[in-house]
Structures are given as C-alpha cells and as structure tokens.
Design a protein around this motif. Structure first.
Motif, PDB file in Angstrom:
ATOM      1  N   GLU A  19      -0.845   6.899   6.471  1.00  0.00           N
ATOM      2  CA  GLU A  19      -2.254   7.045   6.087  1.00  0.00           C
ATOM      3  C   GLU A  19      -2.552   6.343   4.762  1.00  0.00           C
ATOM      4  O   GLU A  19      -3.533   5.597   4.646  1.00  0.00           O
ATOM      5  N   SER A  20      -1.715   6.549   3.768  1.00  0.00           N
ATOM      6  CA  SER A  20      -1.922   5.920   2.458  1.00  0.00           C
ATOM      7  C   SER A  20      -1.775   4.404   2.548  1.00  0.00           C
ATOM      8  O   SER A  20      -2.552   3.661   1.944  1.00  0.00           O
ATOM      9  N   ARG A  39      -4.832   2.975   4.126  1.00  0.00           N
ATOM     10  CA  ARG A  39      -5.959   3.009   3.178  1.00  0.00           C
ATOM     11  C   ARG A  39      -5.871   1.832   2.192  1.00  0.00           C
ATOM     12  O   ARG A  39      -6.871   1.151   1.945  1.00  0.00           O
ATOM     13  N   VAL A  40      -4.666   1.584   1.643  1.00  0.00           N
ATOM     14  CA  VAL A  40      -4.503   0.467   0.704  1.00  0.00           C
ATOM     15  C   VAL A  40      -4.723  -0.859   1.427  1.00  0.00           C
ATOM     16  O   VAL A  40      -5.399  -1.755   0.908  1.00  0.00           O
ATOM     17  N   LEU A  79       4.900   4.458   0.842  1.00  0.00           N
ATOM     18  CA  LEU A  79       3.662   5.148   1.179  1.00  0.00           C
ATOM     19  C   LEU A  79       3.751   5.656   2.618  1.00  0.00           C
ATOM     20  O   LEU A  79       4.376   5.019   3.470  1.00  0.00           O
ATOM     21  N   ASP A  80       3.097   6.780   2.899  1.00  0.00           N
ATOM     22  CA  ASP A  80       3.026   7.243   4.279  1.00  0.00           C
ATOM     23  C   ASP A  80       2.018   6.362   5.028  1.00  0.00           C
ATOM     24  O   ASP A  80       1.302   5.555   4.418  1.00  0.00           O
TER      25      ASP A  80
END
Length: 104
Positions: free
Chosen positions: A54-55, A58-59, A51-52
């Motif tokens: 940002e992702s 978020r998770v 995941l980048d």
C-alpha cells in the motif's frame, strides 16, 4: 595536581560529547519518466525501502502524478547507498528510472 587536570579534561570531554549534533538527513527521491513500468517502481520501493504494498503504491502514484516522490529520509551514507542500489537495479533491468538525494 595531575588528578585535577584529568578531572578538568574529563569534564571538557563530556561537554563536547553533549554538544554533538545529530547527523544531517537526506531525502531519497524517485523521479518520474515515461518508460519505467509502475510495477517496477513498486518493486523497487518494496525491495530497497521496505515499504508495504500500500505504501509503495502510494509513493509510486505520487511519482507518477507529481513527477517526484520521497522514498525515505536517511543519514547521508545510507541515502547515497540506497540511490546507488536503485540506479544499479534499474540499469540492470534496462529502465531509465532516476533516483537522487537532497538534504532534508
């Protein structure tokens, strides 16, 4: 006569292939705890789930606020491997992070 049998057998084989179901998918989940640093969780999400930033953030925040977060959805063997990788990595860094999988 053997050609007719072979022909019928080939048709049956093709019919069976057409009815093959896609593999069942499983969600890989991270579970919140009070000890694993948020930065470590973000690193795990980037390292093992690609995941980048940002992702992954978020998770991680979903795990932190809701108690559990989905890292990804994979076929059974891929999901099981990812769970083992995360648990091994967390153990080697002395964190109690829990990772599990459930059918999607």
């Amino acid at each position: 006569m053997p050609n007719q049998t072979r022909s019928a057998g080939d048709a049956l084989l093709k019919e069976r292939r057409a009815r093959a179901k896609p593999p069942r998918l499983f969600k890989v989940l991270l579970v919140n705890d009070d000890y694993t640093p948020m930065e470590f969780v973000v690193d795990v999400l980037q390292r093992f789930f690609h995941l980048d930033m940002e992702s992954a953030t978020r998770v991680m925040l979903k795990v932190h606020t809701e108690g559990v977060g989905v890292c990804g959805v994979f076929p059974r063997d891929v999901a099981a491997t990812k769970v083992e990788q995360v648990l091994s990595h967390a153990r080697s860094h002395k964190h109690p992070l829990q990772c599990l999988m459930e059918e999607n």
